[in-house]
Motif scaffolding. Structure first.
Motif, PDB file in Angstrom:
ATOM      1  N   GLN A 123       0.799  -1.224   0.000  1.00 29.05           N
ATOM      2  CA  GLN A 123       0.000   0.000   0.000  1.00 29.05           C
ATOM      3  C   GLN A 123       0.833   1.275   0.000  1.00 29.05           C
ATOM      4  O   GLN A 123       0.348   2.331  -0.360  1.00 29.05           O
ATOM      5  CB  GLN A 123      -0.936  -0.007   1.212  1.00 29.05           C
ATOM      6  N   HIS A 170       1.231  -9.483   4.440  1.00 28.35           N
ATOM      7  CA  HIS A 170       0.064  -8.591   4.414  1.00 28.35           C
ATOM      8  C   HIS A 170      -0.496  -8.617   2.979  1.00 28.35           C
ATOM      9  O   HIS A 170      -0.422  -7.640   2.248  1.00 28.35           O
ATOM     10  CB  HIS A 170       0.467  -7.183   4.864  1.00 28.35           C
ATOM     11  N   TRP A 171      -0.953  -9.799   2.548  1.00 28.35           N
ATOM     12  CA  TRP A 171      -1.783 -10.007   1.356  1.00 28.35           C
ATOM     13  C   TRP A 171      -1.067 -10.074   0.002  1.00 28.35           C
ATOM     14  O   TRP A 171      -1.726 -10.287  -1.008  1.00 28.35           O
ATOM     15  CB  TRP A 171      -2.884  -8.942   1.248  1.00 28.35           C
ATOM     16  N   ASN A 211      -1.331 -10.849   8.485  1.00 29.09           N
ATOM     17  CA  ASN A 211      -2.308  -9.806   8.743  1.00 29.09           C
ATOM     18  C   ASN A 211      -3.647 -10.218   8.149  1.00 29.09           C
ATOM     19  O   ASN A 211      -3.730 -10.546   6.964  1.00 29.09           O
ATOM     20  CB  ASN A 211      -1.897  -8.497   8.076  1.00 29.09           C
ATOM     21  N   GLU A 212      -4.684 -10.216   8.966  1.00 29.70           N
ATOM     22  CA  GLU A 212      -6.049 -10.446   8.490  1.00 29.70           C
ATOM     23  C   GLU A 212      -6.148 -11.553   7.446  1.00 29.70           C
ATOM     24  O   GLU A 212      -6.391 -11.282   6.258  1.00 29.70           O
ATOM     25  CB  GLU A 212      -6.639  -9.149   7.915  1.00 29.70           C
ATOM     26  N   ASN A 246      -7.176  -6.135  14.760  1.00 27.67           N
ATOM     27  CA  ASN A 246      -7.537  -5.009  13.906  1.00 27.67           C
ATOM     28  C   ASN A 246      -9.025  -4.784  14.097  1.00 27.67           C
ATOM     29  O   ASN A 246      -9.828  -5.701  13.934  1.00 27.67           O
ATOM     30  CB  ASN A 246      -7.272  -5.314  12.427  1.00 27.67           C
ATOM     31  N   ASN A 294     -12.947  -1.041   4.448  1.00 25.60           N
ATOM     32  CA  ASN A 294     -13.694  -0.596   5.613  1.00 25.60           C
ATOM     33  C   ASN A 294     -14.561   0.595   5.261  1.00 25.60           C
ATOM     34  O   ASN A 294     -14.238   1.386   4.419  1.00 25.60           O
ATOM     35  CB  ASN A 294     -12.695  -0.269   6.706  1.00 25.60           C
ATOM     36  N   GLU A 334      -4.510  -2.236  14.336  1.00 31.17           N
ATOM     37  CA  GLU A 334      -5.061  -1.301  13.351  1.00 31.17           C
ATOM     38  C   GLU A 334      -6.381  -0.761  13.834  1.00 31.17           C
ATOM     39  O   GLU A 334      -7.233  -1.520  14.333  1.00 31.17           O
ATOM     40  CB  GLU A 334      -5.370  -1.999  12.007  1.00 31.17           C
ATOM     41  N   TRP A 339      -6.226  -0.971  -1.519  1.00 31.99           N
ATOM     42  CA  TRP A 339      -6.624  -2.203  -2.204  1.00 31.99           C
ATOM     43  C   TRP A 339      -7.616  -1.906  -3.342  1.00 31.99           C
ATOM     44  O   TRP A 339      -7.359  -0.979  -4.105  1.00 31.99           O
ATOM     45  CB  TRP A 339      -7.173  -3.215  -1.190  1.00 31.99           C
ATOM     46  N   PHE A 351      -7.213   7.087   4.580  1.00 31.91           N
ATOM     47  CA  PHE A 351      -7.189   6.759   6.005  1.00 31.91           C
ATOM     48  C   PHE A 351      -6.080   7.499   6.758  1.00 31.91           C
ATOM     49  O   PHE A 351      -5.888   7.289   7.951  1.00 31.91           O
ATOM     50  CB  PHE A 351      -6.917   5.257   6.193  1.00 31.91           C
TER      51      PHE A 351
END
Ligand code: FCB
Length: 452
Positions: A20, A121-122, A165-166, A296, A320, A353, A408, A416
């Motif tokens: 990101q 992280h993805w 992450n997630e 998160n 989100n 997060e 994303w 954010f």
């Protein structure tokens, strides 16, 4: 005014992720990730935005660290780009990639900022997706090879390590296609998640073998608690149960902290022919003792089966959102108590997060004057403080995000950041919230009469 103070040495941080913010997607030997591939497919990312340059933190990290230092930030949560280090996912190491992270982490340490690093992280190397990605059980071997390189090079330079992450993003990317790699196959998605959780457990075992002096390891799982709009009304209850246990946090927290999949999830997978291949010992591996749990948290949601989820406007896609189906900050209190009561989590927790997005059509001055973000964050801190007073062991809090970045599938539209990013010029301009957060850190808490 009433003061809500946090424990001594509370770790006030900010968070980002490689895909990101780094940019430099094709520089110094980096290989493509699934997000590079996905984002280049027309129609996948809002407004056709691409992460190729993003915030260019790869070149501007010193500037970003200076800003953090000026704000008094105590910890920076970032992630490693797997394909920057192993362009093909396995095999040959890209020394320039290692060198970047060595310089960046050293700079953090020199500025007294605690590094908190996420291994994944993805952004899977595209070369591994071609071989089946997380759905191929070889991912365990591939991931361990990568994790070992990270631990051997940065083991004790990084204080806080998270394996993933997630993980739900991996499910979303395979089950409904909103995220990379963009597949729509729930059975495959369930296998991916199963393999991912084994990767996590095996990495924790590897970490223990390394006997690092002070580093700690854990995992970051997001929790979006769903509750029925009308408690007792069958449809609403079912909907919330599904969202929590079958397609939400229960998929991960149960195997991590209680062992194995929950009965509800097992039943669902059996009845719908979605069972992954499970090998002997997998459930033991998944529930290795971790040193911390990273939560998160953004919002809670209210499920009303008779008013089905409004199709979110396309502009709102990508992670989100704030809308009327949500219950907000007090949901954090519910979640922190649930972690303790339902999942028996008794390790320290970091809120890895939490943040608030504003949308891209506003003019710059409006974006900089982000009182709405301050109001949201302040109330979160109030509920966090209350939870800590109740005896929940939360050791740190990270705002998502230091700066506006590539959100994303939501592209650059969703912002954010505590800092505004000008994507043409790469300038960073502090928003009002950056000054507010610096004050929070200086005072180790908030002072307000709003919540009495
Ligand atoms: C979380 C992701 C993070 C960012 C925020 C807004 O789900 O972990 O990368 O996109 O949402």
């Amino acid at each position: 005014m009433k003061k809500y103070e946090f424990p001594k040495n509370f770790l006030w941080g900010v968070a980002t992720a490689a895909a990101q913010v780094e940019g430099a997607a094709y520089e110094d030997g980096r290989g493509p990730s699934i997000w590079d591939a996905f984002s280049h497919i027309p129609g996948k990312i809002l407004n056709g935005d691409l992460p190729d340059v993003a915030c260019d933190q790869y070149h501007l990290y010193e500037e970003d660290i200076r800003r953090m230092k000026e704000m008094g930030i105590k910890s920076y949560r970032f992630s490693f780009s797997w394909s920057r280090i192993l362009p093909e996912g396995t095999g040959e190491i890209n020394e320039a990639g290692l060198d970047y992270y060595r310089r960046m982490i050293t700079c953090l340490r020199e500025n007294g900022i605690v590094p908190n690093a996420t291994m994944y992280h993805w952004d899977l190397p595209y070369a591994l997706q071609v071989k089946g990605g997380f759905g191929n059980r070889d991912i365990i071997k591939w991931f361990l090879e990568y994790a070992e390189i990270l631990l051997d090079n940065f083991g004790d330079m990084v204080d806080i390590w998270a394996t993933f992450n997630e993980p739900i993003a991996v499910y979303v990317g395979h089950a409904n296609g909103f995220f990379a790699p963009g597949l729509k196959d729930e059975k495959y998605a369930r296998q991916c998640i199963h393999n991912l959780m084994v990767c996590h457990g095996e990495t924790v075992k590897l970490f223990r073998k390394k006997q690092l002096k002070s580093a700690k390891i854990g995992i970051v799982v997001d929790v979006w608690p769903h509750k029925p709009a009308h408690p007792g009304r069958e449809n609403d209850e079912q909907m919330a149960l599904y969202k929590n246990e079958i397609a939400g946090y229960g998929m991960f927290l149960h195997p991590l902290f209680l062992g194995g999949y929950s009965e509800i999830l097992m039943k669902y997978m059996k009845e719908n022919d979605l069972m992954p291949r499970i090998e002997e010992g997998d459930f033991d591996t998944m529930c290795q003792k971790v040193d911390f749990y990273g939560l998160n948290f953004y919002n809670g949601l209210i499920d009303d089966a008779e008013k089905p989820e409004k199709k979110r406007r396309r502009e709102k896609q990508g992670g989100n959102f704030q809308d009327t189906r949500e219950y907000h900050q007090e949901a954090l209190w519910d979640v922190l108590h649930m972690l303790k009561e339902k999942y028996k989590i008794n390790v320290p927790i970091y809120l890895t997060e939490n943040g608030y997005c504003t949308e891209g059509e506003a003019d710059r001055e409006t974006m900089l004057d982000d009182q709405v973000r301050i109001d949201y964050l302040e109330k979160i801190l109030y509920w966090l403080n209350r939870s800590i007073q109740d005896g929940i062991d939360v050791r740190g809090y990270y705002v998502w995000s230091l700066l506006d970045n590539f959100e994303w599938s939501g592209g650059f539209y969703k912002r954010f950041g505590l800092f505004y990013t000008g994507y043409e010029t790469l300038e960073r301009i502090p928003k009002k919230s950056a000054g507010w957060y610096a004050d929070v850190i200086r005072n180790n808490g908030i002072e307000t009469d709003k919540f009495d």
